[in-house]
Enzyme design. Structure first.
Site, short mmCIF file in Angstrom:
data_model
loop_
_atom_site.label_atom_id
_atom_site.label_comp_id
_atom_site.label_asym_id
_atom_site.label_seq_id
_atom_site.Cartn_x
_atom_site.Cartn_y
_atom_site.Cartn_z
N ARG A 77 0.85 -1.18 0.00
CA ARG A 77 0.00 0.00 0.00
C ARG A 77 0.89 1.24 0.00
O ARG A 77 1.71 1.41 0.91
CB ARG A 77 -0.89 0.00 1.25
N HIS A 121 -2.65 11.01 0.55
CA HIS A 121 -2.16 10.81 1.93
C HIS A 121 -1.48 12.10 2.36
O HIS A 121 -0.29 12.14 2.65
CB HIS A 121 -1.22 9.60 1.97
N GLU A 166 -7.10 8.71 6.19
CA GLU A 166 -7.40 9.38 7.45
C GLU A 166 -7.85 10.82 7.31
O GLU A 166 -7.14 11.76 7.73
CB GLU A 166 -6.17 9.34 8.37
N ASN A 303 -7.15 2.21 10.08
CA ASN A 303 -5.80 2.37 10.64
C ASN A 303 -5.96 2.33 12.15
O ASN A 303 -6.62 3.19 12.73
CB ASN A 303 -5.20 3.72 10.23
N TYR A 305 -4.15 1.95 15.93
CA TYR A 305 -2.92 1.98 16.73
C TYR A 305 -3.21 1.79 18.22
O TYR A 305 -2.74 0.86 18.82
CB TYR A 305 -2.16 3.29 16.48
N GLU A 361 -3.48 0.03 8.35
CA GLU A 361 -2.26 0.37 9.09
C GLU A 361 -2.35 -0.18 10.50
O GLU A 361 -3.40 -0.08 11.15
CB GLU A 361 -2.08 1.90 9.22
C1 GCO Z 1 -1.53 7.79 9.42
C2 GCO Z 1 -0.54 8.10 8.94
C3 GCO Z 1 0.79 7.53 8.89
C4 GCO Z 1 1.55 7.64 10.17
C5 GCO Z 1 1.26 6.48 11.05
C6 GCO Z 1 1.97 6.55 12.38
O1 GCO Z 1 -2.19 7.28 8.47
O2 GCO Z 1 -1.74 8.16 10.57
O3 GCO Z 1 -1.11 7.56 7.87
O4 GCO Z 1 1.25 8.35 7.89
O5 GCO Z 1 2.88 7.69 9.88
O6 GCO Z 1 -0.09 6.38 11.32
O7 GCO Z 1 1.58 7.68 13.08
#
Ligand code: GCO
Length: 459
Positions: A77, A121, A166, A303, A305, A361
């Site tokens: 990607r 992006h 995002e 995405n 985290y 992500e």
């Molecule tokens: C995101 C960003 C990435 C970041 C990653 C880490 O999509 O937030 O796409 O570019 O680098 O998430 O923070």
């Protein structure tokens, strides 16, 4: 849980973004992006770093693809730089920019790596910002024009597309808090108008892809997909998490409520109470707008985290603020480690929007360096991914239709306002020499892919 539920055609991949890796910011006719400009602002980026060179992927792409191939990574990607292709944002086409993406796609296909293209992006053309950017009523048309140019050139080979990455971060961090390019601090009224225009741009882009692509496209979008977690698995706390994610609260925090960002795209309407909560700051909404922005999609990209938690209190969901402190585990972004996000995220979003889920992500920043033995040992990343992927496996075992997992990121890269200080890659990059070194996690991920997830259970 002992069994692997990753289905046979599960897509394993890695992700990057143009501004974070390409460099060549002033080469071969590329126009300026808002990130080129923002990085020049005193104090905007940690240590004054910028993406002028970054991983120099523009020149090292063949080597980077070779490394992906060595690791048996089947899907990649990446995003395209809009101003590299259209230096002024619209109008004049920079053939050399398109040629680069041609070479990239061809080289990927030669190695049997499937390209998954993100159109935007965050590296927005500066020339369009100068005309008013996403507040301009024509901004959806500009994005449609850019989409057409790209589809014209790449859709004979590319089938997998994401319109935006995002929108929340780009709009909120870029136009509300000013931490990201273009560094604006706009009113809520402007923010709601920008969301609306951005979503119209997405819808028009989907329509263009569907009508022009030469190969039948699979189209989606990558959203900030971190869910709110329930404090316990009681039905009440689970319901509290759902409400905290999707219902507007009217307490001044609703610009970050997930429902505001997802419902228009996937349900074709703003969430209940929108007019009331945002009375006085509402955007202009044309009669066809909601239909345009909620074009049917083939998948929903998340995405994910880290997440916060809630429990059900007397008057509804109550946040449990304490996620760090007391020595709790965290990454070098200072993000807590919350693996259950990869269970509840897919589950909640699949339940509400009923689309196949791609994890577009997931990964962590770590203090990685090349050891005296010449290798990069990153056991934290392996542990992080193991924990998160076991939760994804749980979602799959309960019937959530997850089709893809893309690790962020292939390479260490330019982490926006944190510059090069935060390393997210499977591959270490020495920015002084551009030397790439495979981290331990890269080999681990390669084995995971080759066993289609089974190695999670027999490490
Ligand atoms: C995101 C960003 C990435 C970041 C990653 C880490 O999509 O937030 O796409 O570019 O680098 O998430 O923070």
């Amino acid at each position: 849980m002992k069994a692997s539920y990753f289905p046979d055609h599960f897509i394993w991949g890695v992700a990057t973004a143009s501004y974070q890796i390409e460099g060549a910011a002033y080469e071969d006719g590329k126009g300026l992006s808002v990130w080129d400009q923002f990085c020049k602002k005193e104090g905007a980026i940690l240590y004054g770093d910028n993406g002028d060179i970054a991983c120099d992927h523009y020149h090292h792409y063949a080597e980077d693809i070779q490394l992906m191939s060595q690791l048996n990574i089947p899907a990649y990607r990446f995003s395209l730089s809009w101003p590299r292709i259209l230096p002024e944002g619209t109008g004049h086409i920079n053939q050399k920019g398109l040629d680069f993406y041609d070479r990239l796609v061809d080289s990927l296909l030669e190695k049997n790596i499937t390209p998954h293209v993100t159109l935007f992006h965050w590296d927005y053309p500066q020339a369009l910002l100068d005309k008013g950017g996403w507040l301009h009523p024509d901004s959806p048309l500009w994005f449609e024009e850019y989409t057409r140019v790209v589809v014209e050139r790449l859709s004979d080979r590319v089938e997998h597309w994401m319109t935006l990455n995002e929108p929340f971060c780009h709009i909120f961090l870029g136009h509300k808090t000013g931490e990201h390019a273009p560094g604006f601090k706009l009113s809520d009224k402007d923010i709601l108008q920008i969301i609306h225009n951005t979503y119209l741009a997405h819808g028009r882009s989907v329509l263009a892809l569907r009508s022009l692509a030469r190969r039948k496209p699979r189209v989606g979008i990558a959203m900030v997909g971190s869910p709110v977690l329930p404090a316990t698995e009681s039905p009440e706390d689970i319901e509290a998490a759902r409400q905290a994610m999707f219902n507007l609260k009217g307490d001044g925090s609703d610009l970050s409520t997930i429902g505001l960002w997802f419902d228009p795209l996937f349900l074709g309407k703003y969430p209940e109470g929108y007019e009331k909560v945002f009375a006085g700051v509402l955007p202009d909404i044309g009669p066809e707008d909601m239909k345009i922005m909620s074009q049917p999609l083939d998948f929903l990209g998340l995405n994910i985290y880290y997440s916060g938690r809630v429990r059900m209190g007397k008057d509804g969901p109550e946040g449990i603020p304490e996620t760090l402190g007391m020595g709790r585990p965290r990454t070098t972004m200072n993000w807590p480690i919350t693996p259950e996000g990869l269970y509840w995220g897919p589950r909640f979003f699949y339940e509400r929007y009923k689309l196949p889920i791609y994890i577009t992500e997931n990964g962590m920043a770590n203090l990685d360096w090349v050891y005296a033995d010449g290798k990069v040992h990153d056991p934290q990343r392996i542990d992080f991914l193991t924990r998160y992927l076991l939760q994804l496996n749980r979602a799959l075992s309960e019937g959530v239709d997850v089709r893809a997992f893309m690790h962020w990121s292939l390479l260490d890269n330019f982490e926006w306002a944190f510059g090069f200080d935060r390393r997210f890659g499977l591959i270490h990059v020495d920015y002084q020499t551009q030397k790439r070194t495979l981290k331990d996690s890269a080999y681990w991920y390669s084995t995971l892919i080759q066993t289609n997830g089974r190695s999670l259970f027999n490490p």
